[in-house]
Design a protein around this motif. Structure first.
Motif, PDB file in Angstrom:
ATOM      1  N   ALA A   1      24.025 -11.492 -72.480  1.00  0.00           N
ATOM      2  CA  ALA A   1      25.288 -11.664 -73.223  1.00  0.00           C
ATOM      3  C   ALA A   1      26.263 -10.527 -72.915  1.00  0.00           C
ATOM      4  CB  ALA A   1      25.008 -11.746 -74.719  1.00  0.00           C
ATOM      5  N   GLN A   2      25.760  -9.299 -72.844  1.00  0.00           N
ATOM      6  CA  GLN A   2      26.621  -8.150 -72.568  1.00  0.00           C
ATOM      7  C   GLN A   2      27.215  -8.232 -71.163  1.00  0.00           C
ATOM      8  OE1 GLN A   2      27.408  -5.628 -74.940  1.00  0.00           O
ATOM      9  NE2 GLN A   2      29.017  -5.413 -73.398  1.00  0.00           N
ATOM     10  N   ILE A   3      26.407  -8.629 -70.204  1.00  0.00           N
ATOM     11  CA  ILE A   3      26.888  -8.775 -68.823  1.00  0.00           C
ATOM     12  C   ILE A   3      27.970  -9.848 -68.758  1.00  0.00           C
ATOM     13  CG2 ILE A   3      26.227  -9.561 -66.502  1.00  0.00           C
ATOM     14  CD1 ILE A   3      23.446  -8.157 -67.130  1.00  0.00           C
ATOM     15  N   GLN A   4      27.753 -10.973 -69.436  1.00  0.00           N
ATOM     16  CA  GLN A   4      28.747 -12.042 -69.451  1.00  0.00           C
ATOM     17  C   GLN A   4      30.043 -11.594 -70.122  1.00  0.00           C
ATOM     18  OE1 GLN A   4      26.130 -14.980 -71.306  1.00  0.00           O
ATOM     19  NE2 GLN A   4      26.242 -16.208 -69.440  1.00  0.00           N
ATOM     20  N   LEU A   5      29.923 -10.873 -71.220  1.00  0.00           N
ATOM     21  CA  LEU A   5      31.099 -10.368 -71.925  1.00  0.00           C
ATOM     22  C   LEU A   5      31.866  -9.367 -71.059  1.00  0.00           C
ATOM     23  CD1 LEU A   5      32.637 -10.477 -74.602  1.00  0.00           C
ATOM     24  CD2 LEU A   5      31.153  -8.637 -75.429  1.00  0.00           C
ATOM     25  N   ASP A   6      31.134  -8.443 -70.450  1.00  0.00           N
ATOM     26  CA  ASP A   6      31.768  -7.459 -69.556  1.00  0.00           C
ATOM     27  C   ASP A   6      32.508  -8.162 -68.417  1.00  0.00           C
ATOM     28  OD1 ASP A   6      30.696  -5.451 -71.129  1.00  0.00           O
ATOM     29  OD2 ASP A   6      29.120  -4.904 -69.696  1.00  0.00           O
ATOM     30  N   GLU A   7      31.919  -9.208 -67.875  1.00  0.00           N
ATOM     31  CA  GLU A   7      32.553  -9.940 -66.782  1.00  0.00           C
ATOM     32  C   GLU A   7      33.822 -10.632 -67.243  1.00  0.00           C
ATOM     33  OE1 GLU A   7      33.030 -11.453 -62.852  1.00  0.00           O
ATOM     34  OE2 GLU A   7      32.128  -9.679 -63.727  1.00  0.00           O
ATOM     35  N   GLN A   8      33.808 -11.186 -68.437  1.00  0.00           N
ATOM     36  CA  GLN A   8      35.015 -11.822 -68.967  1.00  0.00           C
ATOM     37  C   GLN A   8      36.135 -10.802 -69.160  1.00  0.00           C
ATOM     38  OE1 GLN A   8      35.677 -15.089 -69.254  1.00  0.00           O
ATOM     39  NE2 GLN A   8      33.691 -15.304 -68.260  1.00  0.00           N
ATOM     40  N   PHE A   9      35.801  -9.631 -69.693  1.00  0.00           N
ATOM     41  CA  PHE A   9      36.813  -8.585 -69.863  1.00  0.00           C
ATOM     42  C   PHE A   9      37.320  -8.078 -68.516  1.00  0.00           C
ATOM     43  CE2 PHE A   9      35.048  -7.882 -74.264  1.00  0.00           C
ATOM     44  CZ  PHE A   9      36.207  -8.252 -74.913  1.00  0.00           C
ATOM     45  N   ARG A  10      36.448  -7.996 -67.536  1.00  0.00           N
ATOM     46  CA  ARG A  10      36.845  -7.559 -66.191  1.00  0.00           C
ATOM     47  C   ARG A  10      37.867  -8.538 -65.605  1.00  0.00           C
ATOM     48  NH1 ARG A  10      36.407  -8.627 -61.188  1.00  0.00           N
ATOM     49  NH2 ARG A  10      35.018 -10.370 -61.427  1.00  0.00           N
ATOM     50  N   LYS A  11      37.639  -9.826 -65.823  1.00  0.00           N
ATOM     51  CA  LYS A  11      38.558 -10.849 -65.310  1.00  0.00           C
ATOM     52  C   LYS A  11      39.921 -10.806 -65.995  1.00  0.00           C
ATOM     53  CE  LYS A  11      35.065 -14.137 -63.798  1.00  0.00           C
ATOM     54  NZ  LYS A  11      34.435 -15.451 -64.060  1.00  0.00           N
ATOM     55  N   LEU A  12      39.965 -10.324 -67.234  1.00  0.00           N
ATOM     56  CA  LEU A  12      41.221 -10.250 -67.972  1.00  0.00           C
ATOM     57  C   LEU A  12      42.114  -9.105 -67.511  1.00  0.00           C
ATOM     58  CD1 LEU A  12      39.994 -10.967 -71.610  1.00  0.00           C
ATOM     59  CD2 LEU A  12      41.301 -12.492 -70.108  1.00  0.00           C
ATOM     60  N   LYS A  13      41.513  -8.128 -66.881  1.00  0.00           N
ATOM     61  CA  LYS A  13      42.281  -6.946 -66.458  1.00  0.00           C
ATOM     62  C   LYS A  13      43.211  -7.245 -65.327  1.00  0.00           C
ATOM     63  CE  LYS A  13      39.076  -3.441 -67.995  1.00  0.00           C
ATOM     64  NZ  LYS A  13      38.246  -2.321 -67.613  1.00  0.00           N
TER      65      LYS A  13
END
Length: 133
Positions: free
Chosen positions: A121-133
């Motif tokens: 879940a943390q990896i998926q969340l981090d990836e979503q935030f990375r894509k938003l940048k």
């Protein structure tokens, strides 16, 4: 080969397994340089893994049919999640439960399904935030 070496040397403070006992219990699949290069051509992020985890993934990616990967290495889990193999990751706890084995001692936190689920879940969340940048 790297996985076998790590198991027999106690690398990263693991229990040392004598080579003859290891080979009696585990089938070793050799991963050569050509296989590594072929896998890295499609999955460049394999280069971010340590040698043992990289070879484990190289072998897994070349397998036909169903397979699962059980291991608490964060970089390996991240590789699996980001490359679409989240459903093939399994905790030691879930694996033992699936085969009907009850461990004699309590599993360490990083061997539990809860811990693995949190990491995914943390990896998926981090990836979503990375894509938003």
């Amino acid at each position: 080969m790297e996985v076998e070496s790590e198991a027999m040397t106690g690398y990263q403070h693991r229990e040392i397994i004598p080579p003859d006992q290891f080979r009696q219990q585990v089938r070793v699949h050799i991963v050569d340089a050509v296989q590594r290069l072929d896998a890295q051509a499609s999955h460049a992020s394999l280069a971010m893994l340590d040698d043992g985890e990289r070879d484990l993934w190289v072998h897994a990616l070349a397998r036909k049919g169903g397979w699962i990967l059980c291991g608490p290495d964060i970089a390996s889990i991240k590789f699996g999640v980001l490359n679409g193999y989240k459903d093939r990751l399994i905790s030691l706890e879930a694996l033992l439960s699936a085969i009907g084995h009850k461990p004699k001692r309590k599993l360490q936190e990083h061997q539990t399904a809860k811990w693995l689920g949190h990491q995914i879940a943390q990896i998926q969340l981090d990836e979503q935030f990375r894509k938003l940048k």
